[in-house]
Design a protein around this motif. Sequence first.
Motif, mmCIF file in Angstrom:
data_model
loop_
_atom_site.group_PDB
_atom_site.id
_atom_site.type_symbol
_atom_site.label_atom_id
_atom_site.label_comp_id
_atom_site.label_asym_id
_atom_site.label_seq_id
_atom_site.Cartn_x
_atom_site.Cartn_y
_atom_site.Cartn_z
ATOM 1 N N HIS A 1 -5.188 7.064 -0.208
ATOM 2 C CA HIS A 1 -5.353 7.769 -1.477
ATOM 3 C C HIS A 1 -4.576 9.071 -1.464
ATOM 4 O O HIS A 1 -4.301 9.645 -0.417
ATOM 5 N N ASP A 2 -4.190 9.488 -2.654
ATOM 6 C CA ASP A 2 -3.471 10.736 -2.875
ATOM 7 C C ASP A 2 -4.168 11.396 -4.058
ATOM 8 O O ASP A 2 -3.993 10.975 -5.203
ATOM 9 N N ASP B 1 4.521 20.705 4.069
ATOM 10 C CA ASP B 1 4.971 20.106 2.811
ATOM 11 C C ASP B 1 4.293 18.742 2.665
ATOM 12 O O ASP B 1 4.653 17.782 3.361
ATOM 13 N N ILE B 2 3.311 18.669 1.770
ATOM 14 C CA ILE B 2 2.523 17.443 1.627
ATOM 15 C C ILE B 2 3.395 16.273 1.200
ATOM 16 O O ILE B 2 3.332 15.198 1.790
ATOM 17 N N ALA B 3 4.241 16.459 0.200
ATOM 18 C CA ALA B 3 5.077 15.357 -0.303
ATOM 19 C C ALA B 3 6.019 14.842 0.779
ATOM 20 O O ALA B 3 6.165 13.625 0.968
ATOM 21 N N PHE C 1 7.255 10.789 5.085
ATOM 22 C CA PHE C 1 7.462 10.504 6.498
ATOM 23 C C PHE C 1 6.459 9.481 7.012
ATOM 24 O O PHE C 1 6.836 8.449 7.574
ATOM 25 N N TYR C 2 5.172 9.762 6.836
ATOM 26 C CA TYR C 2 4.155 8.879 7.408
ATOM 27 C C TYR C 2 4.085 7.527 6.704
ATOM 28 O O TYR C 2 3.877 6.507 7.344
ATOM 29 N N ARG C 3 4.277 7.481 5.406
ATOM 30 C CA ARG C 3 4.218 6.218 4.669
ATOM 31 C C ARG C 3 5.519 5.433 4.816
ATOM 32 O O ARG C 3 5.507 4.272 5.205
ATOM 33 N N HIS D 1 -4.998 19.312 -3.153
ATOM 34 C CA HIS D 1 -4.192 18.100 -2.969
ATOM 35 C C HIS D 1 -4.533 17.550 -1.587
ATOM 36 O O HIS D 1 -4.327 18.232 -0.575
ATOM 37 N N VAL D 2 -5.085 16.343 -1.533
ATOM 38 C CA VAL D 2 -5.493 15.724 -0.273
ATOM 39 C C VAL D 2 -4.976 14.295 -0.239
ATOM 40 O O VAL D 2 -5.101 13.554 -1.215
#
Length: 142
Positions: A32-33, A14-16, A21-23, A40-41
């Motif tokens: 960048h998003d 789950d990218i979002a 979590f990481y941010r 989606h990268v």
Amino acid sequence: MDWTLEVVVVPVSDIAASVEFYRDQVGFHLDHDTQTEHMHVVQLTPPGSGCSIVIGDLPSQNEMAPGSLKGLQLVVADAAAARAELVGRGVEASEITVFDERDGGTFFWFSDPDGNTWSVQQIRARADKPLIPVEARGRFGS
């Protein structure tokens, strides 16, 4: 010839949720998003690091199963302070383990929501001698 490690792909489901979590919990900088109808990268960088992580849905980023990356390692000058910061942000982190009293022998661990694992090593010398000098950090977004 210099060979620099710039990016590590972290496989997530789950990218979002992983960005949050990481941010927001781990404290990585969102570099960048990028999202289009085809992909989606996201790139995030630990503060003070010259190497980033990338999460996304490009075919090359989907070759590893989410949670299959084990043993990524971060280095901090103060493991107790780093662990307290993560726990204060809601990250489940192990207790600190001292394998050796010499610099570099102290660790703790945590996992992301998918189960990718991270170790955090204390190297006190980094407080006085960071790998990326403070004056250069603005150029790297950290």
